[in-house]
Design a protein around this motif. Sequence first.
Motif, mmCIF file in Angstrom:
data_model
loop_
_atom_site.group_PDB
_atom_site.id
_atom_site.type_symbol
_atom_site.label_atom_id
_atom_site.label_comp_id
_atom_site.label_asym_id
_atom_site.label_seq_id
_atom_site.Cartn_x
_atom_site.Cartn_y
_atom_site.Cartn_z
ATOM 1 N N LEU A 92 0.449 -1.054 -0.202
ATOM 2 C CA LEU A 92 -0.053 -0.493 -0.282
ATOM 3 C C LEU A 92 0.725 1.253 0.080
ATOM 4 C CD1 LEU A 92 -3.224 -0.967 2.580
ATOM 5 C CD2 LEU A 92 -3.413 -1.052 0.427
ATOM 6 N N SER A 93 2.555 0.769 0.249
ATOM 7 C CA SER A 93 3.138 1.919 -0.153
ATOM 8 C C SER A 93 3.975 2.718 0.579
ATOM 9 C CB SER A 93 3.012 3.463 -0.341
ATOM 10 O OG SER A 93 1.852 4.421 0.021
ATOM 11 N N LEU A 94 4.804 3.166 0.986
ATOM 12 C CA LEU A 94 5.416 3.871 2.465
ATOM 13 C C LEU A 94 4.100 4.765 3.270
ATOM 14 C CD1 LEU A 94 8.337 5.997 1.484
ATOM 15 C CD2 LEU A 94 6.807 5.665 -0.347
ATOM 16 N N ASP A 95 3.932 6.304 2.563
ATOM 17 C CA ASP A 95 2.939 6.818 3.105
ATOM 18 C C ASP A 95 2.047 6.039 3.472
ATOM 19 O OD1 ASP A 95 4.514 8.559 1.752
ATOM 20 O OD2 ASP A 95 3.599 8.595 0.069
ATOM 21 N N THR A 96 1.587 5.410 3.296
ATOM 22 C CA THR A 96 0.179 4.247 3.658
ATOM 23 C C THR A 96 0.847 4.391 5.232
ATOM 24 O OG1 THR A 96 -1.142 4.219 2.054
ATOM 25 C CG2 THR A 96 -1.555 2.936 4.012
ATOM 26 N N THR A 97 1.644 3.260 5.290
ATOM 27 C CA THR A 97 2.447 3.033 6.360
ATOM 28 C C THR A 97 2.880 3.965 7.557
ATOM 29 O OG1 THR A 97 3.498 0.718 4.959
ATOM 30 C CG2 THR A 97 4.396 2.197 7.124
ATOM 31 N N TRP B 56 12.893 16.226 6.489
ATOM 32 C CA TRP B 56 12.386 16.550 5.449
ATOM 33 C C TRP B 56 12.730 14.793 3.530
ATOM 34 C CZ3 TRP B 56 15.326 19.320 7.472
ATOM 35 C CH2 TRP B 56 16.745 19.903 7.041
ATOM 36 N N ALA B 57 13.757 14.167 4.186
ATOM 37 C CA ALA B 57 14.241 13.591 3.651
ATOM 38 C C ALA B 57 13.169 12.153 2.500
ATOM 39 C CB ALA B 57 15.489 12.577 3.667
ATOM 40 N N SER B 58 12.073 12.399 3.198
ATOM 41 C CA SER B 58 10.956 11.986 1.992
ATOM 42 C C SER B 58 9.663 11.884 2.867
ATOM 43 C CB SER B 58 10.335 10.118 2.521
ATOM 44 O OG SER B 58 10.811 9.694 3.935
ATOM 45 N N VAL B 59 8.617 12.358 2.088
ATOM 46 C CA VAL B 59 7.339 12.778 2.191
ATOM 47 C C VAL B 59 6.804 11.748 3.501
ATOM 48 C CG1 VAL B 59 5.191 12.809 1.556
ATOM 49 C CG2 VAL B 59 6.126 13.699 0.084
ATOM 50 N N ALA B 60 7.048 10.503 3.694
ATOM 51 C CA ALA B 60 6.719 9.096 4.509
ATOM 52 C C ALA B 60 7.104 9.564 5.949
ATOM 53 C CB ALA B 60 7.299 8.228 4.700
ATOM 54 N N THR B 61 8.269 10.624 6.132
ATOM 55 C CA THR B 61 8.732 11.159 7.325
ATOM 56 C C THR B 61 8.138 12.011 7.811
ATOM 57 O OG1 THR B 61 10.983 10.487 6.657
ATOM 58 C CG2 THR B 61 10.862 12.058 8.626
ATOM 59 N N VAL B 62 7.651 13.143 7.028
ATOM 60 C CA VAL B 62 6.784 14.151 7.551
ATOM 61 C C VAL B 62 5.378 13.917 7.531
ATOM 62 C CG1 VAL B 62 5.888 16.640 6.577
ATOM 63 C CG2 VAL B 62 7.968 15.456 5.533
#
Length: 395
Positions: free
Chosen positions: A95-100, A345-351
């Motif tokens: 489901l993608s890293l952002d979902t996680t 800020w390195a990835s949207v998921a981190t934010v």
Amino acid sequence: MAGRRVRVPLWAVAVVVAASVVAVGWLPLDAAGRLAARVGPILLFLVAITVVAEMCAAAGLFDAAASWALRLARGSRLRLWGLVVILASACTVVLSLDTTAVLVTPVVLTIARRTGSRPLPFALTVLALANTASLLLPVSNLTNLLAAHRLAGLQPGVPYAATMWLPALVVVAVTVAYLLVVHHRDLRGTFDALPLVAERDRVLLPLAALVTVALGVCFAVGLPVAAVAVGGAVVLLAVTLARRRDLVAPVGELVPWRTVLVLASLFVAVEAWQVHGLGDLLARFAGTGTGTGDLLQVAGAGAVAANVVNNLPAYLALEPAAADDPARLAALLVGVNAGPLITPWASVATVLWWVQCSRHWMGFREVGWWPLVRQGLVLAPLAVVAGALAVAAVV
């Protein structure tokens, strides 16, 4: 009396900047059109998979997974952590890293609270795996979607997963081993906690599980990801509206339109920089060869660029330096997927992970960014080097 300060939202600034770039001709219209044709389906996928994830959460799928983990752990904190690793990795792959980052983070924090566990190791585990477990399928990371078409052109008939399976496995193995070594003291002992109990719709929960599995299969066999995600979103949204309209958030909250606008603007800015020679400049740092040392160099360049700006523009900026060879392109993906672990800020998921921790963990802001940075300073080089070596072995 001083007037109130007016805060302009980031998405509005991004849109104005992107529109200005096109309006003044810094990005020619034909280049803008080609960019739209390329990233449009990717942004559509992001919207659709977000709707899928939100409907799964509304159906109780993630709460059910948490209850399952509590039962299987049988009171062992280490076993519980291992199940969190499986949950975060599986969610990232399918489901993608952002979902996680958005949906698994609050579930894991709830698990830590109910079991009396220290929340930081569990939260940092989710963050690390949201990034490092995102190599296996095109849908696992937006960078993969950007690269998948080029990989297919360079290796006709070779599925994306056939190229990336070993780097993906190695990077996750290194990540889990590192996290276990670093956090083992906090993972000792036992706990006594009852599984989470929540009201669940007898149709929506199994449907959400079925759709999630079906999406994973469709993504793995290489069906068009945007169309598949839209189909899954439509099915889940329609059934949820029919059975439990109260579970569906307003469109403005359900659709991640702010994120889409910011990402689209980033794509426009980076494409404009490419037109004016950014790719040639970065190519000097990425090298040109296909030997093991060269693959380490391009992966390292991707990791550094991702931590300086963000992994999506970093990939686009470095793609011309790697796009003519599948091994170099795979190594670049290792760098921009497993590398963005150091800066906030390195990835949207981190934010997104930070936002969820701030909402669901009292006292999180006192923890600060240092634990994330400290973990990334060691884990990022280990994961990127291991992944690049795996690329050299398999591609």
